[in-house]
Motif scaffolding. Structure first.
Motif, short mmCIF file in Angstrom:
data_model
loop_
_atom_site.label_atom_id
_atom_site.label_comp_id
_atom_site.label_asym_id
_atom_site.label_seq_id
_atom_site.Cartn_x
_atom_site.Cartn_y
_atom_site.Cartn_z
N GLU A 12 31.40 44.94 37.09
CA GLU A 12 33.12 44.47 36.94
C GLU A 12 33.39 43.65 36.29
O GLU A 12 33.12 43.28 35.07
CB GLU A 12 32.56 43.01 38.36
CG GLU A 12 32.27 43.77 39.36
CD GLU A 12 33.13 44.62 40.51
OE1 GLU A 12 34.74 44.97 40.56
OE2 GLU A 12 32.47 45.39 41.68
N GLU A 15 38.16 38.98 36.95
CA GLU A 15 39.04 38.66 37.34
C GLU A 15 39.72 37.48 38.28
O GLU A 15 38.05 37.16 39.65
CB GLU A 15 39.56 39.32 38.05
CG GLU A 15 41.54 39.69 38.34
CD GLU A 15 42.39 41.05 38.89
OE1 GLU A 15 43.27 40.49 39.07
OE2 GLU A 15 41.55 41.50 39.27
N GLU A 29 44.32 39.59 46.81
CA GLU A 29 44.55 40.05 45.80
C GLU A 29 46.23 38.97 45.25
O GLU A 29 47.31 39.41 44.54
CB GLU A 29 45.19 41.21 45.12
CG GLU A 29 43.98 42.56 45.54
CD GLU A 29 44.38 43.64 44.86
OE1 GLU A 29 44.55 43.98 44.10
OE2 GLU A 29 44.99 44.32 45.93
N ASP A 31 46.85 36.20 42.45
CA ASP A 31 46.51 36.03 41.12
C ASP A 31 47.14 34.43 40.62
O ASP A 31 47.34 33.79 41.24
CB ASP A 31 46.79 36.82 39.95
CG ASP A 31 48.65 37.26 40.07
OD1 ASP A 31 49.08 35.72 39.94
OD2 ASP A 31 48.95 37.65 39.14
N SER A 287 38.66 43.38 50.66
CA SER A 287 39.10 43.70 49.43
C SER A 287 39.05 44.71 48.88
O SER A 287 38.03 44.90 48.13
CB SER A 287 38.72 42.36 48.83
OG SER A 287 38.92 42.12 47.15
N ARG A 289 38.62 44.79 46.02
CA ARG A 289 37.62 45.03 44.43
C ARG A 289 36.55 44.61 44.65
O ARG A 289 35.47 44.99 43.89
CB ARG A 289 37.80 42.50 43.83
CG ARG A 289 39.27 43.44 43.39
CD ARG A 289 39.19 41.62 42.68
NE ARG A 289 38.20 41.39 41.81
CZ ARG A 289 37.73 40.35 41.16
NH1 ARG A 289 37.43 39.25 42.07
NH2 ARG A 289 36.65 40.39 40.30
N TYR A 290 35.53 45.07 46.31
CA TYR A 290 34.59 45.06 46.32
C TYR A 290 33.68 46.88 46.41
O TYR A 290 35.32 47.96 46.76
CB TYR A 290 33.47 44.69 47.78
CG TYR A 290 32.64 44.72 48.09
CD1 TYR A 290 31.98 44.72 47.18
CD2 TYR A 290 32.21 45.69 49.03
CE1 TYR A 290 29.61 45.04 47.53
CE2 TYR A 290 31.03 45.64 49.28
CZ TYR A 290 30.19 45.30 48.36
OH TYR A 290 28.65 45.48 48.88
N TYR A 291 33.16 46.99 45.38
CA TYR A 291 33.52 48.18 44.91
C TYR A 291 33.45 49.68 46.74
O TYR A 291 33.11 50.75 46.06
CB TYR A 291 32.63 48.57 43.82
CG TYR A 291 30.78 48.77 44.17
CD1 TYR A 291 30.08 49.43 45.23
CD2 TYR A 291 30.04 47.29 44.41
CE1 TYR A 291 28.36 49.58 44.86
CE2 TYR A 291 28.62 47.03 44.39
CZ TYR A 291 28.04 48.40 45.09
OH TYR A 291 26.57 47.94 45.45
N SER A 293 34.60 48.81 49.78
CA SER A 293 35.30 47.92 50.53
C SER A 293 35.75 48.84 51.85
O SER A 293 35.38 49.86 51.75
CB SER A 293 36.72 47.09 50.21
OG SER A 293 37.03 48.18 49.65
N ASP A 558 31.70 34.38 41.45
CA ASP A 558 33.52 35.60 41.61
C ASP A 558 34.22 34.03 42.55
O ASP A 558 34.50 34.07 42.92
CB ASP A 558 33.39 36.63 42.51
CG ASP A 558 34.71 37.58 42.66
OD1 ASP A 558 35.71 37.23 41.95
OD2 ASP A 558 35.21 37.67 43.64
N CYS A 563 29.32 37.26 45.56
CA CYS A 563 29.63 38.12 44.85
C CYS A 563 27.70 38.94 44.54
O CYS A 563 26.89 38.35 44.75
CB CYS A 563 29.86 38.59 43.31
SG CYS A 563 28.72 37.36 42.30
N ALA A 577 32.29 42.19 42.71
CA ALA A 577 32.81 41.11 43.57
C ALA A 577 33.56 41.10 44.60
O ALA A 577 33.60 42.27 45.00
CB ALA A 577 34.50 41.20 42.35
#
Length: 613
Positions: A12, A15, A29, A31, A287, A289-291, A293, A558, A563, A577
């Motif tokens: 990762e 972020e 997401e 930011d 999310s 972002r989790y590979y 998901s 994270d 994570c 993440a």
């Protein structure tokens, strides 16, 4: 070179994000600037997550002071350990921002505020704007759908609506302006809500937008109006009351903050209610972002996530337990499923067969509610459990095999020590559920025979636990923290000399042990210290690397959330993440550490009854 058949975790890039959501709507997401890239829902028809995604910002706050945009750096915190709120200031004033996904509502409230801290009047314009770029579906990876985006301004509800679908509608989002605000010139497939005024020194101006979410535009527009009628203050107060009633307290403020943030992240991102059907589902993470998901793993759901849900909300735990087991059916032990239960990534895993039984036990034991055993889905699972388990029994070894390991990788050593420890626990649970004393006694004998077979066959010549055994009885010397060797005592397979020797090996000679400021064990699947090992050390009160609870509180992880693994020097996420299921594991194991839960049948949570020995 032999062919690799493993699927390793991708590395990762950290972020800084501030996810929030409810069981109906997720904002994964947000930011540091307060820009939100996506909103998603669980969707039974699509067997995963459906997301409104923007290549720039789906929701973006804009503050203009005397014609110049203000962008002070924001400092973020969580109200009630969950609602993201930020403040920042510069020489012209102070900016406040918050995102709220009210509990039990199909929507979001966003609020931005500017306060004039100078000695002169200011002309201030506040806005929320954004553009919907693409529709995505998540099961593992995000896939863009080729569906049309359309918009309408609904005079009946006063909402600006963008919705996706061709022959069938998938997702709709409507924006309703708050008090004193109005819709402006909208970008294509987007929206703009504005409010402006003159601020005297010390005065403030705020803008609220109420965002309704549904599978079609009438529902989203009406929901946006409903949220506006309820009002932001009432929605926030109700949500904070709900969170406060479910927060856990240890007396340590720093631990409580870290524990509850992970608890609520897991609660709202590792389960959901499908917006198109109302079905309660469990999943790895909401999310992107989790590979992997938007999918279902039995182990993730019932060993890592479920105890956290049970601590926070026993009534919800019962519902999601029953409905998710009903969805998975006879495929429950396969590697990964769609959230609706069909096979997504086939392959039998023994730990994924035993994990639901542990969850059923934990629910009945901690609540005293054995009526769940009469639910058709639970009764069917108990029958299926016995039948499928028998298929993997090796009479010569007295142990049970698996096709895939707890890291989901294939193996030539199928008789895994910790897997079999959970089988022994399973027999003890079945004995506790059985109303026949004779049948219960037979089940206890089966449990004991597995435990004795492990002690007889799985201890190496140098006196430590082997990871696994092949059909000839040969040992494999490794570790997989997702169901690590540290847990054998927790599952009741006790050999004090073997435990001590194994724990020494794990921190001295194990290939995937990592020292540093944030030490721990990884595995070939993720070559870094892992949340699994940290949770195992918290659960067993193992202090060979220092106090694991202190490490949980101190590690950056994270953005403070669970994570898969992290850099041993910085503590920053390396793999996995936004892994909501493991956030639940860290939350409940930290709680277990501080409340003295050390064995699977120790009292757990409020009202625990104890259990069979």
């Amino acid at each position: 070179m032999s062919e690799s058949l493993t699927t390793f975790a991708p590395i990762e890039t950290p972020e800084s994000l501030h996810p929030t959501g409810s069981l109906l709507v997720a904002l994964p997401e947000i930011d540091d600037r307060g820009w939100c890239r996506s909103i998603n829902i669980a969707h039974e028809g699509q067997r995963g997550l459906v997301a409104a995604h923007s290549d720039s910002a789906l929701i973006r706050p804009v503050v203009t002071v005397d014609g110049v945009e203000a962008s002070p750096g924001l400092e973020w915190r969580r109200l009630g350990h969950w609602v993201p709120s930020a403040r920042g200031s510069d020489e012209r004033g102070e900016l406040g921002l918050a995102y709220l996904a009210p509990v039990a509502e199909q929507g979001v409230v966003a609020r931005v505020e500017w306060t004039n801290t100078t000695g002169s009047p200011q002309e201030v314009a506040l806005a929320f704007t954004g553009e919907w770029s693409a529709v995505q579906v998540h099961h593992f990876k995000a896939k863009r759908l080729s569906v049309g985006l359309r918009e309408r301004d609904d005079e009946w509800t006063g909402a600006r609506t963008v919705y996706a679908g061709a022959d069938r509608l998938l997702l709709s989002i409507s924006w309703r302006a708050g008090e004193g605000a109005a819709h402006g010139g909208h970008p294509a497939h987007g929206w703009l809500t504005e409010r402006s005024g003159t601020l005297e020194p010390g005065d403030s101006l705020s803008l609220e937008v109420f965002i309704g979410v549904a599978t079609e535009p009438d529902g989203s527009g009406a929901t946006a109006l409903h949220l506006r009628r309820r009002g932001a203050d009432a929605l926030l107060a109700g949500t904070l009351d709900w969170l406060d009633a479910r927060s856990l307290g240890t007396g340590d403020d720093a631990l409580d903050a870290r524990l509850n943030e992970n608890l609520f992240f897991s609660y709202f991102f590792a389960q959901a209610d499908c917006l198109d059907s109302g079905r309660a589902v469990m999943l790895t993470s909401r999310s992107p972002r989790y590979y992997v998901s938007g999918a279902f793993w039995s182990r993730d759901a019932y060993w890592w996530t479920f105890p956290a849900i049970l601590l926070a909300d026993p009534a919800r735990a019962r519902r999601v337990l029953v409905e998710s087991i009903a969805s998975a059916g006879s495929d429950i032990a396969h590697h990964a499923l769609y959230i609706t239960g069909q096979r997504l990534y086939p392959g039998f895993e023994l730990d994924e067969l035993t994990a639901p039984l542990l969850a059923i036990w934990r629910y009945t034991d901690s609540t005293g509610d054995r009526s769940v055993l009469r639910e058709p889905a639970i009764a069917a699972f108990l029958d299926h459990y016995r039948a499928e388990l028998a298929e993997w029994f090796d009479a010569d070894l007295g142990l049970y095999g698996t096709f895939l390991l707890p890291t989901d990788d294939p193996t030539d050593f199928p008789f895994v020590t910790t897997d079999n420890a959970t089988v022994a626990v399973g027999f003890r649970i079945l004995a506790a559920f059985d109303e026949s004393p004779t049948a219960a006694a037979r089940l206890l004998d089966r449990a004991l025979s597995v435990e004795l077979a492990l002690v007889d066959r799985a201890i190496t010549a140098d006196g430590r636990w082997a990871w696994a055994i092949d059909s000839s009885g040969a040992h494999e010397l490794r570790e997989e923290p997702p169901l690590g060797l540290r847990l054998l005592d927790y599952f009741g397979v006790v050999d004090a000399p073997a435990r001590a020797a194994t724990e020494r090996w794990l921190v001295t000679d194990y290939e995937y042990h990592f020292g540093g400021a944030y030490p721990g064990a990884g595995a070939p699947h993720f070559a870094s210290p892992s949340s699994f090992d940290l949770g195992n050390r918290m659960l067993t009160a193992n202090a060979d690397l220092g106090d694991p609870v202190e490490q949980f509180v101190a590690a950056p992880l994270d953005n403070g959330l669970g994570c898969e693994s992290w850099d041993p020097l910085t503590g920053q996420v390396v793999t996995g993440a936004a892994m909501a299921s493991v956030a639940g594991f860290l939350a409940w194991t930290a709680w277990a550490n501080r409340t003295g839960h050390r064995r699977w049948n120790d009292p757990f949570g409020s009202g625990a009854q104890g259990g069979p020995r």
